[in-house]
Enzyme design. Structure first.
Site, short mmCIF file in Angstrom:
data_model
loop_
_atom_site.label_atom_id
_atom_site.label_comp_id
_atom_site.label_asym_id
_atom_site.label_seq_id
_atom_site.Cartn_x
_atom_site.Cartn_y
_atom_site.Cartn_z
N GLU A 11 0.82 -1.20 0.00
CA GLU A 11 0.00 0.00 0.00
C GLU A 11 0.86 1.25 0.00
OE1 GLU A 11 -2.69 -0.46 3.32
OE2 GLU A 11 -3.95 -1.84 2.17
N CYS A 41 -1.57 -4.43 -5.82
CA CYS A 41 -2.12 -5.67 -5.26
C CYS A 41 -1.07 -6.79 -5.30
CB CYS A 41 -3.33 -6.13 -6.07
SG CYS A 41 -4.68 -4.95 -6.16
N GLU A 49 -1.31 -9.77 -6.60
CA GLU A 49 -1.23 -10.45 -7.88
C GLU A 49 -0.32 -9.70 -8.86
OE1 GLU A 49 -3.83 -9.52 -6.08
OE2 GLU A 49 -5.65 -10.56 -6.72
N CYS A 55 -8.91 -8.36 -8.22
CA CYS A 55 -9.65 -7.18 -8.68
C CYS A 55 -9.56 -7.09 -10.21
CB CYS A 55 -9.11 -5.91 -8.02
SG CYS A 55 -7.54 -5.34 -8.70
N CYS A 98 -6.03 -6.45 -11.70
CA CYS A 98 -5.15 -7.63 -11.67
C CYS A 98 -5.59 -8.66 -12.71
CB CYS A 98 -5.15 -8.24 -10.27
SG CYS A 98 -4.22 -7.24 -9.09
ZN ZN Z 1 -5.77 -6.34 -7.72
#
Ligand code: ZN
Length: 142
Positions: free
Chosen positions: A50, A59, A61, A94, A97
Site C-alpha cells: 500500500e 495488489c 497479484e 480485482c 489484476c
Molecule cells: Zn488487484
C-alpha cells in the site's frame, strides 16, 4: 497443460499465505498474498504494497507478476494463481489484476482464491475475465 495436482494447489496456497505475511498494509489492514505457478513448475509470490496516496497501492497479484517478469522476462506462462489473505476474508482478484494477469496466463489457467469461509474457490481464468483486452489484441503481442 494439465491442471495443478492437489499437492501443487496446496503448495501454491501455502506460498500465497506466506507472502501475505510480508504485505505492507498499514492503511487497510488487509494482508494479501498471491502465488503464480508457471508452466516450468516455478512459483513466484507477491504481496500487496500500500501507499499513503492509496491510488499507488499495488495488489499482491500484480506484485507477483511484475516480480516474475523482472526476474525472468516473459518466457513463462502462468498456469495457476492462488490468492489468499490473513484476514479470513474472500479475496478474488480485482479487475486491474485480472487484466494484467490476462497478458501472461495460459488458455486453461485456473485461479484459486480465499472464499472467506476457510476454503478456496477455483475458477477458470477465462471465466474471471471473458473477452479480455488481451484476447482481442493477442495478434499485437506476437
Ligand atoms: Zn488487484
Amino acid at each position: 497443460m494439465p491442471q495443478p495436482t492437489r499437492e501443487q494447489q496446496e503448495l501454491l496456497r501455502e506460498a500465497a499465505a506466506s507472502a501475505a505475511k510480508n504485505a505492507y498494509a498499514p492503511y487497510s489492514g488487509f494482508h494479501v498474498g498471491a502465488a503464480l505457478l508457471f508452466d516450468d513448475g516455478s512459483i513466484v509470490t507477491g504481496c500487496n504494497v500500500e501507499n499513503i496516496s492509496y491510488g499507488l497501492t499495488i495488489c499482491a497479484e500484480r506484485s507477483a507478476a511484475v516480480k516474475a517478469l523482472s526476474e525472468s522476462g516473459a518466457t513463462r506462462k502462468i498456469v495457476a494463481v492462488a490468492i489468499t489473505n490473513l484476514n479470513d476474508a474472500a479475496s478474488p482478484p480485482c479487475g486491474a489484476c485480472r487484466q494484467v494477469l490476462a497478458e501472461f496466463v495460459t488458455e486453461d489457467a485456473v485461479v484459486y482464491f480465499a472464499d472467506g469461509k476457510g476454503g478456496m474457490t477455483a475458477v477458470p481464468f477465462s471465466q474471471l475475465l471473458p473477452h479480455s483486452f488481451a484476447d482481442w489484441k493477442s495478434d499485437a503481442r506476437r
